[in-house]
Design an enzyme around this catalytic site. Structure first.
Site, short mmCIF file in Angstrom:
data_model
loop_
_atom_site.label_atom_id
_atom_site.label_comp_id
_atom_site.label_asym_id
_atom_site.label_seq_id
_atom_site.Cartn_x
_atom_site.Cartn_y
_atom_site.Cartn_z
N LYS A 83 3.14 68.25 61.74
CA LYS A 83 3.51 67.58 62.99
C LYS A 83 4.70 66.66 62.73
CE LYS A 83 0.64 65.45 66.54
NZ LYS A 83 -0.56 64.61 66.65
C1 E4P Z 1 -2.15 64.37 69.56
O1 E4P Z 1 -1.50 65.22 69.04
C2 E4P Z 1 -1.61 63.06 69.96
O2 E4P Z 1 -1.15 62.36 68.85
C3 E4P Z 1 -2.64 62.29 70.71
O3 E4P Z 1 -3.20 63.14 71.69
C4 E4P Z 1 -2.15 61.00 71.31
O4 E4P Z 1 -3.14 60.47 72.14
P1 E4P Z 1 -3.13 58.96 72.65
O5 E4P Z 1 -1.97 58.78 73.57
O6 E4P Z 1 -4.43 58.79 73.35
O7 E4P Z 1 -3.01 58.09 71.43
#
Ligand code: E4P
Length: 217
Positions: A83
């Protein structure tokens, strides 16, 4: 729509995996912090448990270090998905890793133009953050719809991974918008089953079954 679980909590992943609800997992530095685990150990454990892609996020922001981190994360297991953030450095790393056969999830997407760039860089997944847009009174689902239209217009194969999902309604809306994947915390996936009429109906059936003396085995 595929379900990814947005957590580094191995017990929660196992529980949903046993129900067949886990097509993949996403983590980020905040979720690793919450788990109290070492990123490499936690990612390995999750990769061994789950068949689908497991997103592990780089922490460097400069290109050279980010590439090193991405290449290292990719060695953890064949189902690791690296990622990277939606920056020019992230997109450069995305292009190199995908050219080498590694899956890449481009994260922190807040606009259709950003999603277009990620697709051009060959991203496997683009992660538009629904909840964080909603927090600013911007409808996150409009972004999913725009990206869906753009990707379909040109046949981009990058999959739309709806992220920052905060509610069961977000899951339904992401599915209606044609997101390929939604990643949600375990608590949100658990909530999707709730309906008061299901509960009331079942209470009545249990009561009537008892009164009728129904015994099946
Ligand atoms: C997933 O890949 C993201 O990092 C995550 O869904 C972010 O979620 P949040 O905005 O609730 O922290």
């Amino acid at each position: 729509m595929k379900f990814f679980v947005d957590t580094a909590d191995i017990d929660a992943i196992r529980e949903l995996n046993d129900l067949g609800m886990v097509d993949g997992v996403t983590t980020n530095p905040s979720l690793i912090l919450k788990s109290g685990r070492d990123i490499l150990e936690a990612t390995k454990e999750i990769c061994d448990l789950v068949e689908g892609p497991v997103s592990a996020e780089v922490v460097a922001v400069d290109f050279d270090q980010m590439l090193k981190e991405g290449e290292h994360l990719a060695t953890i297991a064949p189902n690791v998905c690296v990622k990277v953030p939606l920056t020019w450095a992230g997109l450069r790393v995305c292009k190199i890793l995908t050219d080498n056969g590694t899956k890449v999830n481009v994260t922190l997407c807040f606009s259709a133009n950003q999603a277009l760039l990620a697709a051009k860089a060959g991203a496997t997944y683009i992660s538009p953050f629904i909840g964080r847009l909603d927090d600013m009174n911007i409808d996150g689902m409009d972004l999913i719809q725009d990206i869906r239209t753009i990707y379909d217009n040109y046949g981009f194969e990058t999959q739309i991974l709806a992220a920052s999902i905060r509610s069961a309604n977000h899951m339904k809306d992401a599915a209606l918008m044609g997101a390929d994947v939604a990643t949600a915390p375990p608590a949100v996936i658990s909530k999707m089953i709730d309906h008061p009429l299901t509960k009331n109906g079942l209470d009545q059936f249990v009561k009537d079954a008892k009164e009728a003396g129904i015994k099946i085995v």
